[in-house]
Scaffold this active site. Structure first.
Site, PDB file in Angstrom:
ATOM      1  N   GLU A 214      -1.894  -9.624   9.998  1.00 52.36           N
ATOM      2  CA  GLU A 214      -2.261  -8.413   9.276  1.00 52.36           C
ATOM      3  C   GLU A 214      -1.456  -8.209   8.015  1.00 52.36           C
ATOM      4  O   GLU A 214      -1.981  -7.772   6.987  1.00 52.36           O
ATOM      5  CB  GLU A 214      -2.102  -7.194  10.189  1.00 52.36           C
ATOM      6  CG  GLU A 214      -2.449  -5.863   9.538  1.00 52.36           C
ATOM      7  CD  GLU A 214      -3.925  -5.763   9.156  1.00 52.36           C
ATOM      8  OE1 GLU A 214      -4.219  -5.164   8.102  1.00 52.36           O
ATOM      9  OE2 GLU A 214      -4.781  -6.278   9.900  1.00 52.36           O
ATOM     10  N   GLU A 215      -0.143  -8.516   8.043  1.00 54.24           N
ATOM     11  CA  GLU A 215       0.739  -8.126   6.944  1.00 54.24           C
ATOM     12  C   GLU A 215       1.336  -9.279   6.158  1.00 54.24           C
ATOM     13  O   GLU A 215       1.769  -9.097   5.024  1.00 54.24           O
ATOM     14  CB  GLU A 215       1.880  -7.254   7.481  1.00 54.24           C
ATOM     15  CG  GLU A 215       1.452  -6.127   8.413  1.00 54.24           C
ATOM     16  CD  GLU A 215       0.493  -5.129   7.777  1.00 54.24           C
ATOM     17  OE1 GLU A 215       0.147  -5.277   6.587  1.00 54.24           O
ATOM     18  OE2 GLU A 215       0.061  -4.191   8.472  1.00 54.24           O
ATOM     19  N   SER A 617      -7.899   4.204   4.665  1.00 52.42           N
ATOM     20  CA  SER A 617      -6.673   3.509   5.052  1.00 52.42           C
ATOM     21  C   SER A 617      -5.492   4.108   4.277  1.00 52.42           C
ATOM     22  O   SER A 617      -5.208   5.293   4.434  1.00 52.42           O
ATOM     23  CB  SER A 617      -6.827   2.000   4.832  1.00 52.42           C
ATOM     24  OG  SER A 617      -5.788   1.299   5.470  1.00 52.42           O
ATOM     25  N   ASP A 692      -9.753   1.452  16.596  1.00 45.07           N
ATOM     26  CA  ASP A 692      -8.938   0.922  15.502  1.00 45.07           C
ATOM     27  C   ASP A 692      -7.642   0.336  16.071  1.00 45.07           C
ATOM     28  O   ASP A 692      -6.856   1.040  16.710  1.00 45.07           O
ATOM     29  CB  ASP A 692      -8.622   2.044  14.504  1.00 45.07           C
ATOM     30  CG  ASP A 692      -8.101   1.523  13.167  1.00 45.07           C
ATOM     31  OD1 ASP A 692      -7.493   0.434  13.156  1.00 45.07           O
ATOM     32  OD2 ASP A 692      -8.293   2.217  12.148  1.00 45.07           O
ATOM     33  N   HIS A 724     -10.926  -0.743  12.183  1.00 45.86           N
ATOM     34  CA  HIS A 724     -10.389  -0.115  10.973  1.00 45.86           C
ATOM     35  C   HIS A 724     -11.458   0.134   9.915  1.00 45.86           C
ATOM     36  O   HIS A 724     -11.287   0.959   9.035  1.00 45.86           O
ATOM     37  CB  HIS A 724      -9.258  -0.971  10.393  1.00 45.86           C
ATOM     38  CG  HIS A 724      -8.431  -0.247   9.387  1.00 45.86           C
ATOM     39  ND1 HIS A 724      -7.895   1.008   9.623  1.00 45.86           N
ATOM     40  CD2 HIS A 724      -8.037  -0.579   8.135  1.00 45.86           C
ATOM     41  CE1 HIS A 724      -7.215   1.397   8.570  1.00 45.86           C
ATOM     42  NE2 HIS A 724      -7.287   0.466   7.649  1.00 45.86           N
TER      43      HIS A 724
END
Length: 751
Positions: A214-215, A617, A692, A724
């Protein structure tokens, strides 16, 4: 104070001259737009045919790409085009290989969510090194497609789901992950070998953990050496990670408790170790990454001769990047390069090991934090700086060894456009721009760096893809996607609205870029409602001269002024510009959005009492922070999937920008929505997916509860089964019908 641009005034003046005598404000109604919300999300896509995952075959004889079916834009097939001529042709039909694609496993669903893949069918593929076959993961198994005959061989047909399947560098093997272990199939013999067998429960091999996917932009956990002798692979132990046990409400009304290992800011991460395995024997040697387990495994690259594995390791606070040079035969490793910063490290995929043992690398360790290309020796020492200046290199595209030229994507003239450039390896001359137009380019080069696949778009031109020579001359179209009769957008072209661009000034004197869409049938003597769209967070740029989201057209054609400004903290302006929100999210971004709002309200044709704001978001978080810190500055807001408290979000993202909660208690407190909730006055519509797994639903649940406790008036919508993003044609139509209706009720004249 912000100043209006002369060019913008000229546009308004020209438009005024074309208008009939004005009627009294409020008497003229905007005609019902032809572009309906239903058409916006129907097939085929209004953007037209936009091939994706474009690449050259290894022998350079053809180009392959994924293209959506005409009758269902959500399903992708594999297409090809021969370089020597002829029209593009369907190479692999996903529905022939898998007429009834089985349900995704949770691991595959998470992989696709992290990669923002909402399509089905063929969503990825992999060429072999000879250009004779393509690997197609589909239906939970793997197909090996002979390009010459089009025949597909299913390599396995198992009840288990295989993920992250790839062909080895020389085309002799296929690797994949099954039930948290790494496997290899010998394509000649068909023999399957388990490289690991200990995976299961909270331990996995060859997989990327949640925050890496994800990051960190790393969605794999294994890496082949070029000679196929070794495989570097991650071992991930999630046992230290908190189990948040979130409730997932399904679309069918079902409810289940999901045990998700989700490392919230300040809590323990997974333990990630790196091993190098010999493919033939299975012997594994561990590479010591650091003196502590509290690190991130960021990237692994191999030297072209397979003698060294280069391992990128981030410390927990992500202000130090260490590149280790590891010996695959022993696992021994030593620092090759160490970079430190007082802001944070932004990762890239720009490590390019050249055949002479040297390395191309990009770094933000420059004045102003502008990313630039470096040429480094085999021992890591700097040979020379290839590029420099107050502009950003986006990524290295290719290297022409024969002519010592580096090709890269960047933003030299303006951050609003993106072009392809060449520059001598020794940095002896300034970069040469090889692409034209006033828009945005992306490129994929062939192995010999003599041609590239280029995709271009601008505000009036949807993405167009062609084959180009390295001087920028077009050889032939791959997908012209011209806005002519027959194009899906052609019936709406007469109503198309092109944005205007300008700059405003932040409180500290920083230049900020904005774009504005004037409403349909614009009359400068009228006053219109306006909507300010924002994202606001790091690694995102919303204002640019590329093809824009159809949502801007949707609002503008319904009589809204649609406005966006990129605040300090956003992307493509250098690390120091981005770093101004360090340890204080929801501060300078809000200040700059208010600069945009003040400008918007100063325009004679904008009704200052009817300006709304929306985002998703981080943009949802910003909608909340902006409306709470400036009560009633906006008339209404829509916040989708917002973070509400950064202690609820994951370690890798949050701590990169905010530091550890224990060391920045005040910063976390002030960056929380709940610290400002007593100032709630602006009407809000709050939206969140009930499944989510990124910005977990608890963010909004807590906000709902607090607002209810305050007896505050707000509206909300939740989407069962959605993560999400809200996916699918029907749900998308529902979502945007609701949002448009909300803004119409809040911002448009009742009479």
């Amino acid at each position: 104070m912000p100043v209006r641009l002369t060019s913008f005034l000229a546009v308004v003046t020209a438009l005024t001259a074309c208008q009939p005598a004005p009627e009294a404000p409020g008497e003229t109604e905007t005609a019902e737009p032809a572009l309906t919300i239903e058409r916006l999300y129907a097939s085929p896509s209004l953007t037209g045919a936009t091939p994706r995952s474009l690449t050259f075959s290894p022998d350079g004889s053809r180009v392959t790409f994924l293209r959506a079916k005409e009758d269902d834009a959500s399903v992708l097939d594999l297409w090809a085009m021969d370089i020597d001529g002829g029209e593009p042709y369907l190479l692999v039909d996903s529905q022939v290989l898998a007429p009834d694609e089985r349900e995704l496993t949770e691991a595959e669903r998470q992989l696709r969510e992290r990669a923002r893949i909402s399509s089905t069918g063929i969503v990825r593929y992999d060429w072999d090194s000879q250009g004779e076959a393509i690997l197609v993961p589909l239906d939970g198994d793997v197909f090996h497609v002979d390009v010459a005959t089009g025949q597909a061989r299913r390599l396995m047909e198992t009840p288990e789901y295989e993920t992250d399947a790839r062909i080895s560098p020389r085309g002799n093997f296929v690797s994949f992950v099954r039930e948290q272990n790494l496997y290899v199939i010998d394509l000649e013999s068909g023999e399957e070998t388990a490289i690991t067998s200990e995976g299961g429960g909270l331990v996995s091999f060859g997989m990327a953990e949640f925050v890496a996917q994800e990051e960190l932009g790393r969605r794999t956990g294994y890496w082949w050496s070029p000679d196929e002798r070794y495989i570097a692979l991650a071992r991930v132990d999630e046992s230290p990670v908190d189990n948040i046990q979130r409730m997932e409400i399904g679309a069918d009304g079902s409810a289940r408790v999901v045990d998700q290992r989700y490392p919230r800011a300040g809590t323990d991460n997974a333990i990630v170790e790196l091993f190098i395995a010999e493919r033939a024997t299975g012997t594994r040697r561990q590479v010591e990454l650091a003196q502590t387990d509290d690190i991130y495994l960021a990237r692994v690259n191999w030297a072209s001769d397979s003698a060294t594995a280069y391992v990128q390791v981030l410390n927990r606070m992500q202000d130090q990047l260490t590149i280790l040079a590891a010996d695959p035969a022993t696992g021994e490793a030593a620092p090759w390069l160490v970079e430190n910063t007082d802001i944070w490290i932004n990762l890239t995929n720009d490590f390019r090991a050249l055949s002479d043992g040297t390395v191309l690398w990009t770094s933000e360790d420059t004045p102003g934090g502008f990313r630039h290309i470096q040429h480094r020796a085999a021992d890591g020492s700097l040979i020379n700086q290839v590029t420099s200046g107050d502009w950003v290199v986006g990524s290295i595209n290719s290297f022409d060894m024969e002519n010592s030229l580096v090709y890269f994507t960047g933003w030299i003239e303006t951050p609003l456009e993106r072009h392809i450039y060449s520059v001598p390896l020794d940095g002896s001359a300034a970069p040469t721009r090889i692409t034209s137009g006033d828009g945005r380019w992306s490129a994929r080069f062939g192995r010999d760096a003599t041609r590239f696949i280029g995709t271009y778009s601008d505000p009036q031109t949807p993405p167009q893809t062609a084959l180009y020579a390295v001087d920028g001359s077009r050889i032939r179209w791959i997908e012209e996607n011209a806005l002519v009769e027959g194009h899906p957008y052609a019936p709406y072209l007469d109503d198309h609205i092109t944005p205007q661009y300008g700059t405003l000034t932040a409180a500290d004197g920083t230049e900020l870029h904005y774009q504005i869409f004037l409403p349909a049938d614009f009359d400068p003597n009228r006053q219109y409602p306006a909507i300010q769209y924002l994202y606001g967070g790091p690694h995102s740029q919303q204002v640019h001269r590329g093809w824009q989201s159809m949502r801007a057209q949707m609002f503008a054609q319904r009589g809204y002024v649609y406005f966006t400004i990129d605040n300090r903290g956003s992307w493509n302006r250098g690390r120091e510009f981005e770093g101004q929100l360090r340890h204080r999210m929801g501060s300078v971004e809000v200040e700059d959005q208010l600069v945009g709002l003040d400008y918007l309200k100063s325009l004679d044709f904008v009704d200052a009492d009817r300006v709304g704001i929306w985002g998703w978001s981080y943009g949802g978080y910003m909608t909340l922070m902006a409306t709470l810190q400036a009560p009633n500055a906006w008339a209404a807001g829509v916040a989708g999937a917002p973070v509400t408290d950064w202690t609820l979000y994951d370690t890798a993202y949050t701590e990169r920008y905010m530091g550890h909660p224990d060391a920045n208690f005040d910063g976390y407190e002030q960056s929380s929505v709940f610290a400002h909730l007593d100032s709630y006055e602006t009407p809000l519509l709050l939206i969140h997916g009930m499944a989510d797994d990124n910005v977990i639903f608890a963010n909004s649940v807590r906000l709902y509860s607090e607002l209810q406790q305050q007896r505050a008036d707000f509206e909300m919508m939740t989407y069962p089964g959605q993560r999400h993003g809200v996916r699918g044609e029907d749900r998308s139509v529902h979502l945007w019908t609701m949002i448009v209706d909300y803004f119409d009720r809040q911002l448009k004249d009742e009479g």
